[in-house]
Design a protein around this motif. Sequence first.
Motif, PDB file in Angstrom:
ATOM      1  N   LEU A 133       0.822  -1.208   0.000  1.00 47.01           N
ATOM      2  CA  LEU A 133       0.000   0.000   0.000  1.00 47.01           C
ATOM      3  C   LEU A 133       0.856   1.258   0.000  1.00 47.01           C
ATOM      4  CD1 LEU A 133      -2.910  -0.800   2.499  1.00 47.01           C
ATOM      5  CD2 LEU A 133      -2.909  -0.962   0.015  1.00 47.01           C
ATOM      6  N   ALA A 134       1.975   1.230   0.690  1.00 47.61           N
ATOM      7  CA  ALA A 134       2.828   2.420   0.795  1.00 47.61           C
ATOM      8  C   ALA A 134       4.261   1.976   1.048  1.00 47.61           C
ATOM      9  CB  ALA A 134       2.348   3.341   1.907  1.00 47.61           C
ATOM     10  N   GLN A 135       5.202   2.769   0.544  1.00 47.64           N
ATOM     11  CA  GLN A 135       6.627   2.503   0.742  1.00 47.64           C
ATOM     12  C   GLN A 135       7.345   3.829   0.917  1.00 47.64           C
ATOM     13  OE1 GLN A 135       7.786   0.333  -2.764  1.00 47.64           O
ATOM     14  NE2 GLN A 135       7.033  -1.611  -2.002  1.00 47.64           N
ATOM     15  N   ARG A 136       8.301   3.841   1.809  1.00 51.82           N
ATOM     16  CA  ARG A 136       9.078   5.045   2.036  1.00 51.82           C
ATOM     17  C   ARG A 136      10.316   4.686   2.853  1.00 51.82           C
ATOM     18  NH1 ARG A 136       6.785   8.982   6.610  1.00 51.82           N
ATOM     19  NH2 ARG A 136       9.004   9.510   6.504  1.00 51.82           N
ATOM     20  N   VAL A 137      11.243   5.651   2.939  1.00 50.98           N
ATOM     21  CA  VAL A 137      12.404   5.509   3.829  1.00 50.98           C
ATOM     22  C   VAL A 137      12.111   6.304   5.086  1.00 50.98           C
ATOM     23  CG1 VAL A 137      14.859   6.002   4.140  1.00 50.98           C
ATOM     24  CG2 VAL A 137      14.023   5.162   1.933  1.00 50.98           C
ATOM     25  N   ARG A 138      12.202   5.646   6.238  1.00 52.29           N
ATOM     26  CA  ARG A 138      11.910   6.282   7.521  1.00 52.29           C
ATOM     27  C   ARG A 138      13.172   6.293   8.378  1.00 52.29           C
ATOM     28  NH1 ARG A 138       7.726   7.685  10.734  1.00 52.29           N
ATOM     29  NH2 ARG A 138       6.236   7.073   9.109  1.00 52.29           N
ATOM     30  N   HIS A 139      13.388   7.391   9.101  1.00 50.76           N
ATOM     31  CA  HIS A 139      14.536   7.509  10.003  1.00 50.76           C
ATOM     32  C   HIS A 139      14.061   7.228  11.425  1.00 50.76           C
ATOM     33  CE1 HIS A 139      17.327   9.143   6.985  1.00 50.76           C
ATOM     34  NE2 HIS A 139      16.251   9.722   6.476  1.00 50.76           N
ATOM     35  N   VAL A 140      14.666   6.214  12.029  1.00 49.89           N
ATOM     36  CA  VAL A 140      14.273   5.746  13.352  1.00 49.89           C
ATOM     37  C   VAL A 140      15.311   6.202  14.369  1.00 49.89           C
ATOM     38  CG1 VAL A 140      13.712   3.729  14.743  1.00 49.89           C
ATOM     39  CG2 VAL A 140      13.165   3.749  12.294  1.00 49.89           C
ATOM     40  N   ASN A 141      14.858   6.762  15.470  1.00 47.11           N
ATOM     41  CA  ASN A 141      15.761   7.193  16.535  1.00 47.11           C
ATOM     42  C   ASN A 141      16.124   6.019  17.436  1.00 47.11           C
ATOM     43  OD1 ASN A 141      15.874  10.014  15.899  1.00 47.11           O
ATOM     44  ND2 ASN A 141      13.799  10.246  16.724  1.00 47.11           N
ATOM     45  N   LEU A 142      17.411   5.684  17.470  1.00 41.34           N
ATOM     46  CA  LEU A 142      17.934   4.658  18.351  1.00 41.34           C
ATOM     47  C   LEU A 142      18.933   5.289  19.312  1.00 41.34           C
ATOM     48  CD1 LEU A 142      18.512   1.784  15.756  1.00 41.34           C
ATOM     49  CD2 LEU A 142      16.485   2.214  17.169  1.00 41.34           C
ATOM     50  N   VAL A 143      19.390   4.513  20.274  1.00 39.27           N
ATOM     51  CA  VAL A 143      20.317   5.051  21.270  1.00 39.27           C
ATOM     52  C   VAL A 143      21.602   5.530  20.613  1.00 39.27           C
ATOM     53  CG1 VAL A 143      21.716   4.468  23.283  1.00 39.27           C
ATOM     54  CG2 VAL A 143      19.358   3.640  23.122  1.00 39.27           C
ATOM     55  N   ASN A 144      22.084   4.799  19.606  1.00 39.17           N
ATOM     56  CA  ASN A 144      23.350   5.137  18.948  1.00 39.17           C
ATOM     57  C   ASN A 144      23.179   6.143  17.807  1.00 39.17           C
ATOM     58  OD1 ASN A 144      24.701   3.360  20.645  1.00 39.17           O
ATOM     59  ND2 ASN A 144      24.350   1.629  19.247  1.00 39.17           N
ATOM     60  N   GLY A 145      21.977   6.696  17.645  1.00 39.77           N
ATOM     61  CA  GLY A 145      21.731   7.661  16.578  1.00 39.77           C
ATOM     62  C   GLY A 145      20.577   7.222  15.692  1.00 39.77           C
ATOM     63  N   LYS A 146      20.383   7.947  14.616  1.00 40.07           N
ATOM     64  CA  LYS A 146      19.293   7.636  13.703  1.00 40.07           C
ATOM     65  C   LYS A 146      19.685   6.518  12.748  1.00 40.07           C
ATOM     66  CE  LYS A 146      16.738  11.997  13.601  1.00 40.07           C
ATOM     67  NZ  LYS A 146      16.161  13.055  12.726  1.00 40.07           N
ATOM     68  N   LEU A 147      18.708   5.682  12.430  1.00 39.98           N
ATOM     69  CA  LEU A 147      18.898   4.592  11.479  1.00 39.98           C
ATOM     70  C   LEU A 147      17.818   4.696  10.403  1.00 39.98           C
ATOM     71  CD1 LEU A 147      20.272   1.882  10.656  1.00 39.98           C
ATOM     72  CD2 LEU A 147      18.485   0.736  12.000  1.00 39.98           C
ATOM     73  N   ALA A 148      18.220   4.720   9.150  1.00 40.22           N
ATOM     74  CA  ALA A 148      17.269   4.754   8.040  1.00 40.22           C
ATOM     75  C   ALA A 148      16.812   3.334   7.734  1.00 40.22           C
ATOM     76  CB  ALA A 148      17.908   5.380   6.807  1.00 40.22           C
ATOM     77  N   VAL A 149      15.513   3.124   7.643  1.00 41.92           N
ATOM     78  CA  VAL A 149      14.941   1.824   7.317  1.00 41.92           C
ATOM     79  C   VAL A 149      13.991   2.002   6.131  1.00 41.92           C
ATOM     80  CG1 VAL A 149      15.114   1.007   9.690  1.00 41.92           C
ATOM     81  CG2 VAL A 149      12.987   2.066   8.912  1.00 41.92           C
ATOM     82  N   ARG A 150      13.833   0.937   5.356  1.00 38.37           N
ATOM     83  CA  ARG A 150      12.854   0.931   4.263  1.00 38.37           C
ATOM     84  C   ARG A 150      11.527   0.429   4.824  1.00 38.37           C
ATOM     85  NH1 ARG A 150      14.775   1.616  -0.696  1.00 38.37           N
ATOM     86  NH2 ARG A 150      13.022   0.505  -1.635  1.00 38.37           N
ATOM     87  N   GLU A 151      10.546   1.306   4.879  1.00 35.81           N
ATOM     88  CA  GLU A 151       9.247   0.963   5.471  1.00 35.81           C
ATOM     89  C   GLU A 151       8.247   0.614   4.380  1.00 35.81           C
ATOM     90  OE1 GLU A 151       7.245   3.153   8.901  1.00 35.81           O
ATOM     91  OE2 GLU A 151       6.024   3.802   7.180  1.00 35.81           O
ATOM     92  N   SER A 152       7.557  -0.500   4.551  1.00 37.50           N
ATOM     93  CA  SER A 152       6.489  -0.917   3.641  1.00 37.50           C
ATOM     94  C   SER A 152       5.250  -1.243   4.453  1.00 37.50           C
ATOM     95  CB  SER A 152       6.910  -2.154   2.828  1.00 37.50           C
ATOM     96  OG  SER A 152       8.066  -1.895   2.070  1.00 37.50           O
ATOM     97  N   VAL A 153       4.109  -0.843   3.944  1.00 41.50           N
ATOM     98  CA  VAL A 153       2.825  -1.207   4.536  1.00 41.50           C
ATOM     99  C   VAL A 153       2.151  -2.164   3.563  1.00 41.50           C
ATOM    100  CG1 VAL A 153       0.590  -0.400   5.356  1.00 41.50           C
ATOM    101  CG2 VAL A 153       2.629   0.987   5.740  1.00 41.50           C
ATOM    102  N   LEU A 154       1.939  -3.413   4.011  1.00 39.63           N
ATOM    103  CA  LEU A 154       1.333  -4.444   3.175  1.00 39.63           C
ATOM    104  C   LEU A 154      -0.099  -4.693   3.636  1.00 39.63           C
ATOM    105  CD1 LEU A 154       4.308  -6.997   3.052  1.00 39.63           C
ATOM    106  CD2 LEU A 154       3.944  -4.924   1.708  1.00 39.63           C
ATOM    107  N   ALA A 155      -0.933  -5.139   2.703  1.00 36.38           N
ATOM    108  CA  ALA A 155      -2.349  -5.345   3.004  1.00 36.38           C
ATOM    109  C   ALA A 155      -2.810  -6.690   2.480  1.00 36.38           C
ATOM    110  CB  ALA A 155      -3.191  -4.232   2.390  1.00 36.38           C
ATOM    111  N   TYR A 156      -3.720  -7.296   3.243  1.00 33.22           N
ATOM    112  CA  TYR A 156      -4.435  -8.489   2.812  1.00 33.22           C
ATOM    113  C   TYR A 156      -5.815  -8.413   3.440  1.00 33.22           C
ATOM    114  CZ  TYR A 156      -5.863 -13.332   2.162  1.00 33.22           C
ATOM    115  OH  TYR A 156      -6.561 -14.468   1.819  1.00 33.22           O
ATOM    116  N   GLY A 157      -6.804  -7.995   2.632  1.00 31.13           N
ATOM    117  CA  GLY A 157      -8.133  -7.757   3.183  1.00 31.13           C
ATOM    118  C   GLY A 157      -8.075  -6.625   4.200  1.00 31.13           C
TER     119      GLY A 157
END
Length: 526
Positions: free
Chosen positions: A421-445
């Motif tokens: 349904l949606a895809q983007r790069v999201r920056h996540v705040n962790l203790v050691n700094g920010k981490l970029a992750v590839r975020e996907s939202v999947l759907a089934y019904g």
Amino acid sequence: MSLQLDQLARLPDAAVLPHGHPRRQAALAALLLSLAAVVLLYHATFWSMVELWARSQTFAHGFLIVPISCWLAWRQRARLAALAPRPSRQGLLLLGVLGLTWLLADAANVPVVEQYAATAMLPACVLAILGWPAVRLLAFPLAYLFLAVPFGEVFIEPLIDFTAAFTVTALQWSGVPVFRDGSNFSLPTGNWSVVEACSGLRYLIAALALGALFAHVNCHSTRRRVAVMAAALLVPILANGVRAYLIVMLGHLSDMRLAVGVDHLIYGWLFFGLVALLLFWLAARWRELPPPRAVPSALPVRLSAGAASPRAAVRAGVACLLLAAVWPALALASQRDDGATLPAMVLALPDPPAWRRLHDAVPDWQAPYAGTPARFAATYARQDGDGAPVGLQLHWYARQARDAELLTHQALPYGARWMPLAQRVRHVNLVNGKLAVRESVLAYGGERLLVWRVYRQGGIVTARPVLVKLLLAQAKLLGRRQDGADIIVFAAYDELALAPRARLQAFLQAALPVIEQRLQELPHGP
């Protein structure tokens, strides 16, 4: 004949030679040999293009591009025959850059870059042996060859989104109630989905190829050529939206008895055929005749100081051949260990702090992967029992080869069940700094799946596939470590609930150090 004489007389800054001149014969022979050598040396790359033409209707036009380009070049044979060769060192430099690009793409297994680089070597040889006057004369036939490269799948998702939005908006304007969920939408009479075949990409590519040819042959002013190309780009996109709307309306008004099976595609092609006829009928009204030219009294034969000797053209041809042969040899040397097999490994991870593994849990999703990597998959929950479970999947490749590596094209990148349904790069705040992750939202019904994905290539954690490919190419060419890991965390939730990003963030914070330590313990030789 008078028109050919006038064209020859108007060639700018070029030496004009009589037909059959030894300089011309030597240069053309060197050029043909160099072009044949490029095709033979990079036959695997060109053959991969032909296979895609035969396998995909979207790129089947590639079978016509090469003969059309040859025909367009043949139309310029009289003017080309009169040009004196002016070998260019810039052509050799360009050929070297393209060879290096091809080598990097081959090492990183990026076929489309390999194909573009190999195709561009053909104009580079023309520049190196005949010089800029010949390149200017053959500019369009040489550029038209690039349409043979099977490229465009990156536009499928945007085209699907546009077609779905256009169709839903048109249905709402028509007074039909509709509910949209990504590329899926529901009407009172039934459910519809805009899939890859409905994206309109094949219409768009075919219209661009035809539009470019029409503009070159029938238009002579830059303004009209740009207008024809703009129409060839915009009309298929809009027409595909209208096509999708009409098909949905036809199915809706017939209570889902029409336009829901094979006739769905037949109606689509008939509609596109009518649109293409209308487009080129309108474009024909912009057709221009070439401007009148004065006929010279005699054909001038002039040799400028820049005209090269036959030996110079032959030397340029030999240089092209040797330079083109270097890169396949280096690629062969860098792939000498690709066939080596390593013993199968079983990955095991200790539980992350504050999390416990649920041994009896059935995973909500399995990410597709290529080859036979070492794998680890588990479902975790907080030790205090607070919150829903989180899934973890890890795929580790000790050595990567073509079609068995960290990033490999998958026909169904999310499996047969789930739809993105949606895809983007999201920056996540962790203790050691920010981490970029590839975020996907999947759907089934009504179910949703939030997926976070990062890659670890050569010890570097990143969410950018381009960087992964570059690091892999560097490792293969320099004989360094090429191990790579695909790290995926995910959680299921209901479509009416908030996405569980906080839960994934907490799990990733606890699990990443454990995963990093385990991966460092694994063998990662070159």
